[in-house]
Design an enzyme around this catalytic site. Structure first.
Site, PDB file in Angstrom:
ATOM      1  N   LYS A  10       0.814  -1.226   0.000  1.00 29.82           N
ATOM      2  CA  LYS A  10       0.000   0.000   0.000  1.00 29.82           C
ATOM      3  C   LYS A  10       0.844   1.272   0.000  1.00 29.82           C
ATOM      4  O   LYS A  10       0.389   2.302  -0.494  1.00 29.82           O
ATOM      5  CB  LYS A  10      -0.975   0.008   1.185  1.00 29.82           C
ATOM      6  CG  LYS A  10      -2.108  -1.002   1.021  1.00 29.82           C
ATOM      7  CD  LYS A  10      -3.281  -0.661   1.923  1.00 29.82           C
ATOM      8  CE  LYS A  10      -4.452  -1.590   1.678  1.00 29.82           C
ATOM      9  NZ  LYS A  10      -5.573  -1.373   2.583  1.00 29.82           N
TER      10      LYS A  10
ATOM     11  N   LYS B 254     -11.222  -3.518  -3.833  1.00 29.52           N
ATOM     12  CA  LYS B 254     -12.015  -2.287  -3.940  1.00 29.52           C
ATOM     13  C   LYS B 254     -11.218  -1.196  -4.627  1.00 29.52           C
ATOM     14  O   LYS B 254     -11.787  -0.278  -5.195  1.00 29.52           O
ATOM     15  CB  LYS B 254     -12.348  -1.768  -2.523  1.00 29.52           C
ATOM     16  CG  LYS B 254     -13.252  -2.641  -1.705  1.00 29.52           C
ATOM     17  CD  LYS B 254     -13.281  -2.115  -0.254  1.00 29.52           C
ATOM     18  CE  LYS B 254     -13.879  -3.111   0.710  1.00 29.52           C
ATOM     19  NZ  LYS B 254     -13.389  -2.976   2.085  1.00 29.52           N
TER      20      LYS B 254
ATOM     21  N   LYS C  10      -5.360  -9.765  -6.762  1.00 29.93           N
ATOM     22  CA  LYS C  10      -6.525  -9.957  -5.889  1.00 29.93           C
ATOM     23  C   LYS C  10      -7.690  -9.073  -6.345  1.00 29.93           C
ATOM     24  O   LYS C  10      -7.459  -7.926  -6.741  1.00 29.93           O
ATOM     25  CB  LYS C  10      -6.070  -9.544  -4.484  1.00 29.93           C
ATOM     26  CG  LYS C  10      -6.965  -9.919  -3.367  1.00 29.93           C
ATOM     27  CD  LYS C  10      -6.354  -9.479  -2.040  1.00 29.93           C
ATOM     28  CE  LYS C  10      -6.356  -7.963  -1.867  1.00 29.93           C
ATOM     29  NZ  LYS C  10      -6.064  -7.504  -0.503  1.00 29.93           N
TER      30      LYS C  10
HETATM   31  P1  TYM Z   1     -10.878  -5.554   4.138  1.00 25.54           P
HETATM   32  O1  TYM Z   1     -11.862  -4.496   4.450  1.00 25.54           O
HETATM   33  O2  TYM Z   1      -9.832  -5.263   3.113  1.00 25.54           O
HETATM   34  O3  TYM Z   1     -11.610  -6.876   3.690  1.00 25.54           O
HETATM   35  C1  TYM Z   1     -12.673  -7.446   4.467  1.00 25.54           C
HETATM   36  C2  TYM Z   1     -12.586  -8.943   4.402  1.00 25.54           C
HETATM   37  O4  TYM Z   1     -12.673  -9.392   3.045  1.00 25.54           O
HETATM   38  C3  TYM Z   1     -11.587 -10.267   2.747  1.00 25.54           C
HETATM   39  N1  TYM Z   1     -11.201 -10.087   1.333  1.00 25.54           N
HETATM   40  C4  TYM Z   1     -11.054 -11.089   0.457  1.00 25.54           C
HETATM   41  N2  TYM Z   1     -11.205 -12.420   0.588  1.00 25.54           N
HETATM   42  C5  TYM Z   1     -11.003 -13.181  -0.515  1.00 25.54           C
HETATM   43  N3  TYM Z   1     -10.661 -12.667  -1.736  1.00 25.54           N
HETATM   44  C6  TYM Z   1     -10.501 -11.334  -1.909  1.00 25.54           C
HETATM   45  N4  TYM Z   1     -10.172 -10.828  -3.107  1.00 25.54           N
HETATM   46  C7  TYM Z   1     -10.692 -10.481  -0.786  1.00 25.54           C
HETATM   47  N5  TYM Z   1     -10.623  -9.135  -0.597  1.00 25.54           N
HETATM   48  C8  TYM Z   1     -10.932  -8.925   0.709  1.00 25.54           C
HETATM   49  C9  TYM Z   1     -10.471  -9.825   3.688  1.00 25.54           C
HETATM   50  O5  TYM Z   1      -9.529 -10.864   3.882  1.00 25.54           O
HETATM   51  C10 TYM Z   1     -11.237  -9.484   4.938  1.00 25.54           C
HETATM   52  O6  TYM Z   1     -11.480 -10.629   5.714  1.00 25.54           O
HETATM   53  N6  TYM Z   1      -7.628  -5.297   7.945  1.00 25.54           N
HETATM   54  C11 TYM Z   1      -8.934  -5.793   7.532  1.00 25.54           C
HETATM   55  C12 TYM Z   1     -10.065  -5.336   8.433  1.00 25.54           C
HETATM   56  C13 TYM Z   1      -9.846  -5.628   9.878  1.00 25.54           C
HETATM   57  C14 TYM Z   1      -9.952  -6.908  10.518  1.00 25.54           C
HETATM   58  C15 TYM Z   1      -9.699  -6.664  11.892  1.00 25.54           C
HETATM   59  C16 TYM Z   1     -10.215  -8.199  10.065  1.00 25.54           C
HETATM   60  C17 TYM Z   1      -9.552  -4.705  10.824  1.00 25.54           C
HETATM   61  N7  TYM Z   1      -9.448  -5.328  12.040  1.00 25.54           N
HETATM   62  C18 TYM Z   1      -9.693  -7.698  12.828  1.00 25.54           C
HETATM   63  C19 TYM Z   1     -10.234  -9.243  11.009  1.00 25.54           C
HETATM   64  C20 TYM Z   1      -9.980  -8.986  12.376  1.00 25.54           C
HETATM   65  C21 TYM Z   1      -9.231  -5.314   6.120  1.00 25.54           C
HETATM   66  O7  TYM Z   1      -8.733  -4.310   5.687  1.00 25.54           O
HETATM   67  O8  TYM Z   1     -10.176  -6.060   5.473  1.00 25.54           O
END
Ligand code: TYM
Length: 339
Positions: free
Chosen positions: A115, A204, A201
């Site tokens: 990032k 968004k 991947k």
């Molecule tokens: P975020 O908002 O990027 O994504 C949310 C969830 O979606 C999953 N994900 C995917 N899974 C499979 N294929 C993909 N292409 C894909 N894109 C996204 C992510 O793995 C995630 O589970 N840091 C985290 C948010 C967070 C969090 C936490 C998660 C903050 N604190 C504590 C678990 C526990 C994030 O940015 O997810």
């Protein structure tokens, strides 16, 4: 069983979020309730500060994400559903854990490298310390199961390292404060890839909307995106080994399996030998069928700002209460005087 997970309320939620994480929020929420456990799902709005953002868009996206999660089946009667900004214990515990997390551990996080790109010096400090907040998120509620996609696995490993070191450094051996959380990653949807490039991947932040299926896409858009999805000229193989080196084909088969609950081998046993001209419309229809009811509920819910705020307020009150014992114990373990 304590289930904890978060999702950033930035951009539009897509099929990767749904199959990689949200489907399992719902599955584990039901398992937790059935076994007398608890489920906490939150909007990671504090995490959103790690990248440039527009304040008005963040608050709108936070409410829309609540509507999305409820539309997908996250039930506020079963799950504590809230946003981090209303539960200060997350940020407080992060500060306490900053004393335990090591620079070297954070330096190894691939997401910071991805990032920040070439602009490391100009990146927000929050982008670097972000995984410590994520550790606080799960350790605060003593999570046992953390449903996430594979891209979050490294962050969860860091949370385990932080928990272990804190327990070793500040707790009696027979009374550790933190539980080591386990990631819960779906087998066929761990990493849903872009529809335009099977090695990237689905995300968004991809500038091309054709690279992803948004949960709010209508039927025509879904069919068009799947029809245009990059593939190769070969028909589908009958066995998994035949997907080797065919990233795009593998991705579409994985999506199909995740939607039907079939393994890759089962999908190929059924569809091996089909060309994409035949397979893509079936996949498109399956997606439309899955997403149409979610879409309909989302449209109803998203307009009711009061109801969405009420869900968040109620969830935040519950989360604040549930986080107190761990936070207080962490302050005490560190020798900080509390009145
Ligand atoms: P975020 O908002 O990027 O994504 C949310 C969830 O979606 C999953 N994900 C995917 N899974 C499979 N294929 C993909 N292409 C894909 N894109 C996204 C992510 O793995 C995630 O589970 N840091 C985290 C948010 C967070 C969090 C936490 C998660 C903050 N604190 C504590 C678990 C526990 C994030 O940015 O997810």
């Amino acid at each position: 069983m304590t289930v904890v997970s978060g999702i950033q309320p930035t951009g539009k939620p897509h099929l990767g979020n749904y199959l990689g994480a949200i489907v399992n929020y719902v599955k584990l929420q039901d398992e937790a309730v059935a076994s007398g456990g608890e489920c906490f799902i939150f909007l990671a709005d504090l995490h959103a500060l790690s990248m440039p953002h527009v304040p008005a868009e963040l608050s709108a996206a936070t409410r829309e994400m609540v509507a999305t999660l409820v539309s997908c089946g996250v039930d506020p009667a079963k799950t504590v559903l809230f946003n981090q900004a209303q539960v200060p214990a997350h940020a407080e515990l992060q500060w306490l854990l900053n004393g335990t997390a090591r620079m070297g551990w954070l330096n190894r996080m691939t997401q910071f490298k991805d990032k920040s790109g070439k602009n490391r010096e100009g990146a927000a400090v929050a982008l670097f310390t972000y995984p410590v907040l994520q550790a606080a998120d799960v350790l605060l509620y003593k999570a046992t199961h953390v449903p996430v996609g594979e891209d979050q696995k490294q962050h969860l490993e860091l949370a385990r390292d932080i928990a272990q070191k804190f327990n070793n450094d500040f707790c009696e051996p027979d009374a550790p404060l933190f539980i080591l959380p386990e990631p819960f990653i779906p087998p066929t949807a761990a990493r849903i890839m872009s529809l335009r490039d099977g090695t990237a991947k689905m995300s968004k932040s991809d500038p091309s909307d054709m690279s992803r299926i948004n949960l709010v896409d209508d039927a025509d858009t879904i069919m068009r995106k799947i029809k245009k999805a990059k593939t190769d000229p070969e028909p589908l193989p009958s066995e998994e080994a035949g997907l080797e080196g065919r990233a795009e084909a593998k991705n579409l088969v994985g999506i199909y399996g995740a939607l039907t609950g079939q393994s890759t081998a089962e999908v190929l046993a059924e569809h091996g030998g089909e060309g994409f001209g035949a397979f893509k419309p079936k996949l498109g229809e399956l997606l439309v069928e899955t997403l149409a009811p979610i879409n309909a509920r989302f449209r109803e819910l998203k307009a009711d700002r009061e109801a969405l705020d009420a869900i968040l307020a109620r969830g935040a009150a519950q989360a604040r209460e549930r986080g107190v014992p761990t936070l207080e114990a962490a302050y005490r373990a560190l020798g900080l005087v509390r009145g």
